[in-house]
Structure formats: C-alpha cells, structure tokens
Design a protein around this motif. Structure first.
Motif, PDB file in Angstrom:
ATOM      1  N   ARG A 270       0.523  -1.601  -0.081  1.00 32.38           N
ATOM      2  CA  ARG A 270      -0.269   0.023  -0.255  1.00 32.38           C
ATOM      3  C   ARG A 270       0.725   1.298  -0.153  1.00 32.38           C
ATOM      4  O   ARG A 270       0.395   2.065  -0.767  1.00 32.38           O
ATOM      5  N   GLU A 272       3.930   1.438  -1.427  1.00 33.50           N
ATOM      6  CA  GLU A 272       3.889   1.800  -3.117  1.00 33.50           C
ATOM      7  C   GLU A 272       2.963   2.015  -3.781  1.00 33.50           C
ATOM      8  O   GLU A 272       3.423   2.462  -4.897  1.00 33.50           O
ATOM      9  N   LEU A 273       1.716   2.760  -2.927  1.00 34.40           N
ATOM     10  CA  LEU A 273       0.584   2.915  -3.801  1.00 34.40           C
ATOM     11  C   LEU A 273       1.619   4.458  -5.418  1.00 34.40           C
ATOM     12  O   LEU A 273       0.327   4.299  -6.419  1.00 34.40           O
ATOM     13  N   VAL A 276       2.858   3.312  -8.494  1.00 28.05           N
ATOM     14  CA  VAL A 276       2.028   2.521  -9.645  1.00 28.05           C
ATOM     15  C   VAL A 276       1.126   3.442 -10.022  1.00 28.05           C
ATOM     16  O   VAL A 276       0.888   3.729 -11.002  1.00 28.05           O
ATOM     17  N   ALA A 277       0.205   4.493  -8.848  1.00 30.83           N
ATOM     18  CA  ALA A 277      -0.187   5.455  -9.407  1.00 30.83           C
ATOM     19  C   ALA A 277       0.489   6.721 -11.223  1.00 30.83           C
ATOM     20  O   ALA A 277       0.141   6.907 -12.065  1.00 30.83           O
TER      21      ALA A 277
END
Length: 344
Positions: A270, A272-273, A276-277
């Motif tokens: 979470r 590291e979101l 990713v985004a």
C-alpha cells in the motif's frame, strides 16, 4: 453516397466535400476516447494471460524506471546483495518483449494506411473541389482521424521494447529454430519493422505542415493539458518525499506469502501505491496526447481555409456530430470496415 455534412462546415472546409461522406466520416470525440479504452482493455487482457499482470507495456516501463530511481525494499538478508527491488525489476523486465499484440495492431495500421493510399489515388477526379491541396488535406484528414492515434501507441510500445532489450536481444530468441513460436516471433518482428517506418513516412509530411503549426497557434491547449498531467504525475512523489512513512522498507522473509512476488499486479504494498499511480498516470498522458495532436490536424483544416481562431474549434466540434456519424455508418459497408480497423 452524397456528402451529408452541414453547409456551414462545407463552406469553410471544402475538404469535407472532396469525397463522399462514407469516405471521410469523422468520429465524435467520445468515440475517440472509447477506441482508446477498447485498445487498453485488450492489451491488459493480453498481458494478463501472457504475464499474469493487468498493466500495459507503458505502465510496466514506468514502473521499471520508478523502482530504479526510488528503491523501496531492503536486502533479503545481510548475506546477499539481491534486494526485493532487484527481484521485482527482473520480473518487470521479463514482461517487456516483442509481442503478437503489437504485430496484430501493426497489421491493422498498415492495412488501413494502404487502403487510404488506394482511395487517394482517385482523388483528383472525384469532384470539382478535388484540387491538389484539397486532396492532400483530405488524405491527412483520414490518416490523422483513423490511423494516427493507434500508430503512436503502438510505436511507443515497440520503441521502448527495443530500447530496453537492445537490438541484439530483439533479433535473437530462445524458441527452437523452425518451431511454430519461432516462426510467429520473427513474423511479428518483420511486420513491426516494415509497418512503422512506412506509416511514419506517410504521416510525417502532415505532421510538419498541419500539426506543428496548430500546436504553436493553440499552444494554450497543450500547455493546459501538459500542466494538468504533470501535476497529477508528480503530485504523488511530492507527497512521497514529505512523508517519511512512505520510505519505510519492507524486508522479505521466508514466512511471506510467495504469491506477492508471483504476480506483478500484486507485488506492491500500500505504501508503494504512489509509484503505481505515477506510472499509470504517466502512461495515460503518453497514450492520450496523440489524440490532442490529431485534433490539431483537424483544426488546420478549418483554420487554413479561412475560419476564425475560435470558430475553428466550434466547427470541428460540429463536424463530429454523433447522429450524423451513425447515419453515415449504418449506410456504408466501407465506413463500418474503417471503424472496425480503427478499434483493432
């Protein structure tokens, strides 16, 4: 089929009357977006079955660059230099390769471009409006509304794959020589190598004479688009730099669920979101920007023929009437085939 564009549009832009309407039917804006969504969907499905991930090639490329610059995991243990990030990067790189998806898209792009070249050959004798300049613009009109966006997305994917793997890696394969996969791989490679340079040469003159001038003239559109996209792209990392908790590193242990590293789509925590985004928004910007460039080409068709600065935007919008588009579509087999190729 007679041309069904409204008289006000035809009076400003005679290119619309150069051919019958079923040969130059322009898509509504929402349909252009839908085409992009369909292509994205099929690429994600393809990558899911081949690599067990729902990321697109450009998103994977973004994740590779991000995790090279912003590592987030400590070493597995003190006796090895292999970090969780290195393991993850290796897995991400394994998902970057020449694929059948790009080859199929290239076939569609090449076929569509050649079809328009054939149609173009009969332009000068098609009507009283078919002057050399009008025919030139009509050719570009079709290419930039039905070929350009797909071409840009496919070209970017292929260029990045070649950049990541290198020329030597691309022309060699582990498949057994003469096997079915060996044949398909090299057939795909040949299709890509032939298609992209040819289509680039076809599109380039219009980019120089139409797109670049409109890019400069309507620079405020590009500025807003790039500004908003850049803000969304970098906002996550501004937050990331300010919150120390997002820099906490996660150690891999033997008790960890192995599935976390088995699938790219589930190999991020979470915290590291933001990474990713960042990758998803960056890929979305790169993929959608060619749509704006294709719109700039359409603006040139009104602007060059004497339309005013703001009226050009209005007239382009009016020519993308949904009812008009589908009225032409339902009465033309050719236009249906153009639309199908456009969605591939």
């Amino acid at each position: 089929m007679s041309n069904s564009y409204n008289n006000s549009a035809l009076s400003v832009n005679p290119v619309l009357g150069t051919f019958s309407a079923d040969d130059i039917n322009i898509q509504p804006y929402w349909l252009v977006v839908l085409q992009l969504i369909v292509v994205q969907f099929f690429q994600r499905v393809y990558n899911y079955f081949r690599y067990n991930t729902c990321f697109t090639t450009l998103e994977i490329a973004g994740l590779i660059r991000i995790f090279q610059k912003y590592p987030t995991s400590l070493s597995i243990n003190s006796n090895t230099s292999i970090t969780a990030d290195k393991t993850r990067l290796i897995k991400l790189r394994s998902m970057i390769s020449i694929s059948y998806f790009e080859a199929i898209t290239c076939l569609s792009i090449f076929g569509h471009s050649i079809w328009y070249c054939i149609i173009q050959s009969s332009c000068l004798g098609s009507s009283s409006l078919a002057t050399t300049w009008n025919c030139y613009n009509a050719f570009g009109y079709r290419l930039y509304n039905y070929v350009f966006v797909s071409y840009c997305s496919t070209a970017l994917n292929c260029i990045y794959v070649i950049y990541m793997e290198g020329f030597q890696q691309i022309i060699t394969t582990d498949y057994k020589r003469g096997s079915f996969r060996w044949i398909i791989y090299y057939a795909s490679l040949i299709i890509i190598v032939i298609t992209l340079p040819i289509v680039t040469c076809i599109l380039l003159p219009f980019f120089l004479t139409n797109v670049i001038p409109m890019f400069v003239i309507y620079i405020w559109m590009s500025t807003i688009y790039i500004g908003v996209s850049s803000y969304l792209i970098f906002a996550g990392f501004f937050v990331y730099d300010d919150i120390d908790e997002l820099r906490e590193r996660k150690k891999l242990s033997k008790d960890e669920d192995p599935n976390e590293q088995a699938c790219c789509s589930f190999m991020f925590t979470r915290k590291e979101l933001p990474h990713v985004a960042f990758s998803i928004v960056l890929a979305l910007f790169i993929t959608t920007f060619p749509i704006l460039l294709s719109i700039f080409f359409n603006y040139s068709q009104f602007f060059y023929y004497g339309d005013s600065y703001l009226r050009t935007i209005e007239d382009d919008y009016n020519t993308r009437n949904t009812d008009q588009y589908f009225n032409i579509l339902k009465n033309s087999i050719k236009q249906i085939l153009h639309s199908v190729l456009n969605f591939l």
